[in-house]
Design an enzyme around this catalytic site. Structure first.
Site, PDB file in Angstrom:
ATOM      1  N   TRP A   7       0.845  -1.194   0.000  1.00 57.53           N
ATOM      2  CA  TRP A   7       0.000   0.000   0.000  1.00 57.53           C
ATOM      3  C   TRP A   7       0.883   1.247   0.000  1.00 57.53           C
ATOM      4  O   TRP A   7       1.852   1.311   0.753  1.00 57.53           O
ATOM      5  CB  TRP A   7      -0.911  -0.018   1.220  1.00 57.53           C
ATOM      6  CG  TRP A   7      -1.962   1.055   1.167  1.00 57.53           C
ATOM      7  CD1 TRP A   7      -1.906   2.290   1.730  1.00 57.53           C
ATOM      8  CD2 TRP A   7      -3.205   0.976   0.471  1.00 57.53           C
ATOM      9  NE1 TRP A   7      -3.062   2.994   1.433  1.00 57.53           N
ATOM     10  CE2 TRP A   7      -3.871   2.210   0.664  1.00 57.53           C
ATOM     11  CE3 TRP A   7      -3.826  -0.019  -0.287  1.00 57.53           C
ATOM     12  CZ2 TRP A   7      -5.123   2.470   0.121  1.00 57.53           C
ATOM     13  CZ3 TRP A   7      -5.074   0.246  -0.833  1.00 57.53           C
ATOM     14  CH2 TRP A   7      -5.701   1.484  -0.621  1.00 57.53           C
TER      15      TRP A   7
ATOM     16  N   HIS B  57       0.155  -5.169   7.415  1.00 64.47           N
ATOM     17  CA  HIS B  57      -0.815  -5.291   6.324  1.00 64.47           C
ATOM     18  C   HIS B  57      -0.058  -5.639   5.037  1.00 64.47           C
ATOM     19  O   HIS B  57      -0.100  -4.917   4.035  1.00 64.47           O
ATOM     20  CB  HIS B  57      -1.622  -4.005   6.179  1.00 64.47           C
ATOM     21  CG  HIS B  57      -2.361  -3.652   7.428  1.00 64.47           C
ATOM     22  ND1 HIS B  57      -3.629  -4.124   7.710  1.00 64.47           N
ATOM     23  CD2 HIS B  57      -2.004  -2.902   8.498  1.00 64.47           C
ATOM     24  CE1 HIS B  57      -4.021  -3.675   8.890  1.00 64.47           C
ATOM     25  NE2 HIS B  57      -3.049  -2.934   9.391  1.00 64.47           N
TER      26      HIS B  57
ATOM     27  N   HIS C 161     -14.387   0.238   5.489  1.00 67.87           N
ATOM     28  CA  HIS C 161     -13.742  -0.412   6.629  1.00 67.87           C
ATOM     29  C   HIS C 161     -14.554  -0.230   7.916  1.00 67.87           C
ATOM     30  O   HIS C 161     -14.757  -1.186   8.677  1.00 67.87           O
ATOM     31  CB  HIS C 161     -12.330   0.155   6.837  1.00 67.87           C
ATOM     32  CG  HIS C 161     -11.278  -0.484   5.993  1.00 67.87           C
ATOM     33  ND1 HIS C 161     -10.813   0.100   4.846  1.00 67.87           N
ATOM     34  CD2 HIS C 161     -10.610  -1.659   6.124  1.00 67.87           C
ATOM     35  CE1 HIS C 161      -9.890  -0.676   4.300  1.00 67.87           C
ATOM     36  NE2 HIS C 161      -9.748  -1.756   5.050  1.00 67.87           N
TER      37      HIS C 161
ATOM     38  N   HIS D 187      -3.516 -10.719   4.257  1.00 66.85           N
ATOM     39  CA  HIS D 187      -3.532 -10.317   5.668  1.00 66.85           C
ATOM     40  C   HIS D 187      -4.964 -10.122   6.160  1.00 66.85           C
ATOM     41  O   HIS D 187      -5.904 -10.036   5.369  1.00 66.85           O
ATOM     42  CB  HIS D 187      -2.724  -9.034   5.883  1.00 66.85           C
ATOM     43  CG  HIS D 187      -3.301  -7.836   5.198  1.00 66.85           C
ATOM     44  ND1 HIS D 187      -3.060  -7.536   3.873  1.00 66.85           N
ATOM     45  CD2 HIS D 187      -4.122  -6.848   5.658  1.00 66.85           C
ATOM     46  CE1 HIS D 187      -3.697  -6.434   3.545  1.00 66.85           C
ATOM     47  NE2 HIS D 187      -4.358  -6.000   4.610  1.00 66.85           N
TER      48      HIS D 187
ATOM     49  N   ASP E 241      -7.448  -7.744   8.655  1.00 62.48           N
ATOM     50  CA  ASP E 241      -7.637  -6.488   9.382  1.00 62.48           C
ATOM     51  C   ASP E 241      -8.397  -6.756  10.676  1.00 62.48           C
ATOM     52  O   ASP E 241      -9.424  -7.446  10.660  1.00 62.48           O
ATOM     53  CB  ASP E 241      -8.458  -5.484   8.562  1.00 62.48           C
ATOM     54  CG  ASP E 241      -7.659  -4.830   7.452  1.00 62.48           C
ATOM     55  OD1 ASP E 241      -6.441  -5.073   7.365  1.00 62.48           O
ATOM     56  OD2 ASP E 241      -8.267  -4.079   6.669  1.00 62.48           O
TER      57      ASP E 241
ATOM     58  N   HIS F 146      -7.745  -1.464  13.455  1.00 57.62           N
ATOM     59  CA  HIS F 146      -7.107  -0.823  12.301  1.00 57.62           C
ATOM     60  C   HIS F 146      -7.748   0.526  11.968  1.00 57.62           C
ATOM     61  O   HIS F 146      -7.059   1.497  11.678  1.00 57.62           O
ATOM     62  CB  HIS F 146      -7.201  -1.775  11.101  1.00 57.62           C
ATOM     63  CG  HIS F 146      -6.506  -1.308   9.865  1.00 57.62           C
ATOM     64  ND1 HIS F 146      -5.355  -0.565   9.868  1.00 57.62           N
ATOM     65  CD2 HIS F 146      -6.816  -1.499   8.543  1.00 57.62           C
ATOM     66  CE1 HIS F 146      -4.972  -0.317   8.628  1.00 57.62           C
ATOM     67  NE2 HIS F 146      -5.848  -0.871   7.805  1.00 57.62           N
TER      68      HIS F 146
END
Length: 211
Positions: free
Chosen positions: A17, A47, A163, A51, A53, A57
């Site tokens: 990322w 991450h 998220h 992976h 979360d 997070h």
């Protein structure tokens, strides 16, 4: 029985990322240099690659990865393979997918998996992700685990809404899956993130088993 490894291979060539620290591997003990064993140090964001979360997070609420339920991370799973023309996983798209109430773990295969099949090393910003209204649909339909085939469940440049909707509901989010060799259908999922105390996420090895 067929086992599908849907994890990405961790290497310095794996996209990360933007802004996250990249992977560093250092062999600080080497048998070629006279040591009794080979020992390697690893440094990266949690991450990384495939992976999981944890709610911490995006919610900063203390619900960390070491507390995630193994009962949710393992069990029957349904893999959806969306057409390449789908640009985002919205509520409208989900209404057309055959997801029934007993499907508690759902993985979404999209054109993203072509990136992994081609060995793409550069981060792609135009990946297919779940929109906020798509996340609300997932919560309303009782799904407990959702997986996607790129490095974020949320669209690039708009990561907070999706998220928060999923993590506030306690849904386990798995990112960075490689579903390029997996057909639509039912499997048993085994996804085990590293048990890192107090962490907002962790790399995971994920496999699907089909009897």
């Amino acid at each position: 029985m067929t086992i599908y490894d849907i994890s990405l291979t961790i290497s310095p060539n794996l996209p990360t990322w933007p802004g996250d620290p990249g992977l560093e591997l250092e062999q600080f003990e080497s048998m070629d240099k006279g040591a009794h064993a080979n020992v390697t140090r690893i440094s990266s964001s949690v991450h990384l690659g495939t992976h999981v979360d944890a709610p911490h997070h995006f919610l900063n609420d203390g619900r960390t990865v070491d507390g995630l339920s193994l009962e949710v991370l393992t069990g029957p799973c349904y893999v959806v393979q969306l057409p390449d023309g789908v640009e985002a996983i919205t509520s409208d798209v989900l209404e057309r997918v055959e997801i029934t109430p007993e499907m508690k773990r759902v993985l979404f295969g999209t054109r993203n998996s072509h990136f992994w099949a081609k060995g793409e090393k550069e981060f792609q910003t135009d990946f297919v992700a779940i929109t906020e209204d798509g996340a609300e649909w997932i919560v309303e339909h009782g799904i407990q685990l959702v997986g996607v085939d790129y490095l974020s469940v949320a669209p690039y440049g708009d990561s907070v809404g999706t998220h928060k909707v999923l993590l506030e509901a306690g849904i386990v989010v798995v990112e960075g899956l490689n579903l390029s060799k997996v057909m639509r259908g039912f499997y048993d999922l085994y996804c085990l993130p590293l048990k890192i105390a107090g962490s907002d996420g962790a790399p995971a090895r994920a496999i699907l088993i089909q009897s």
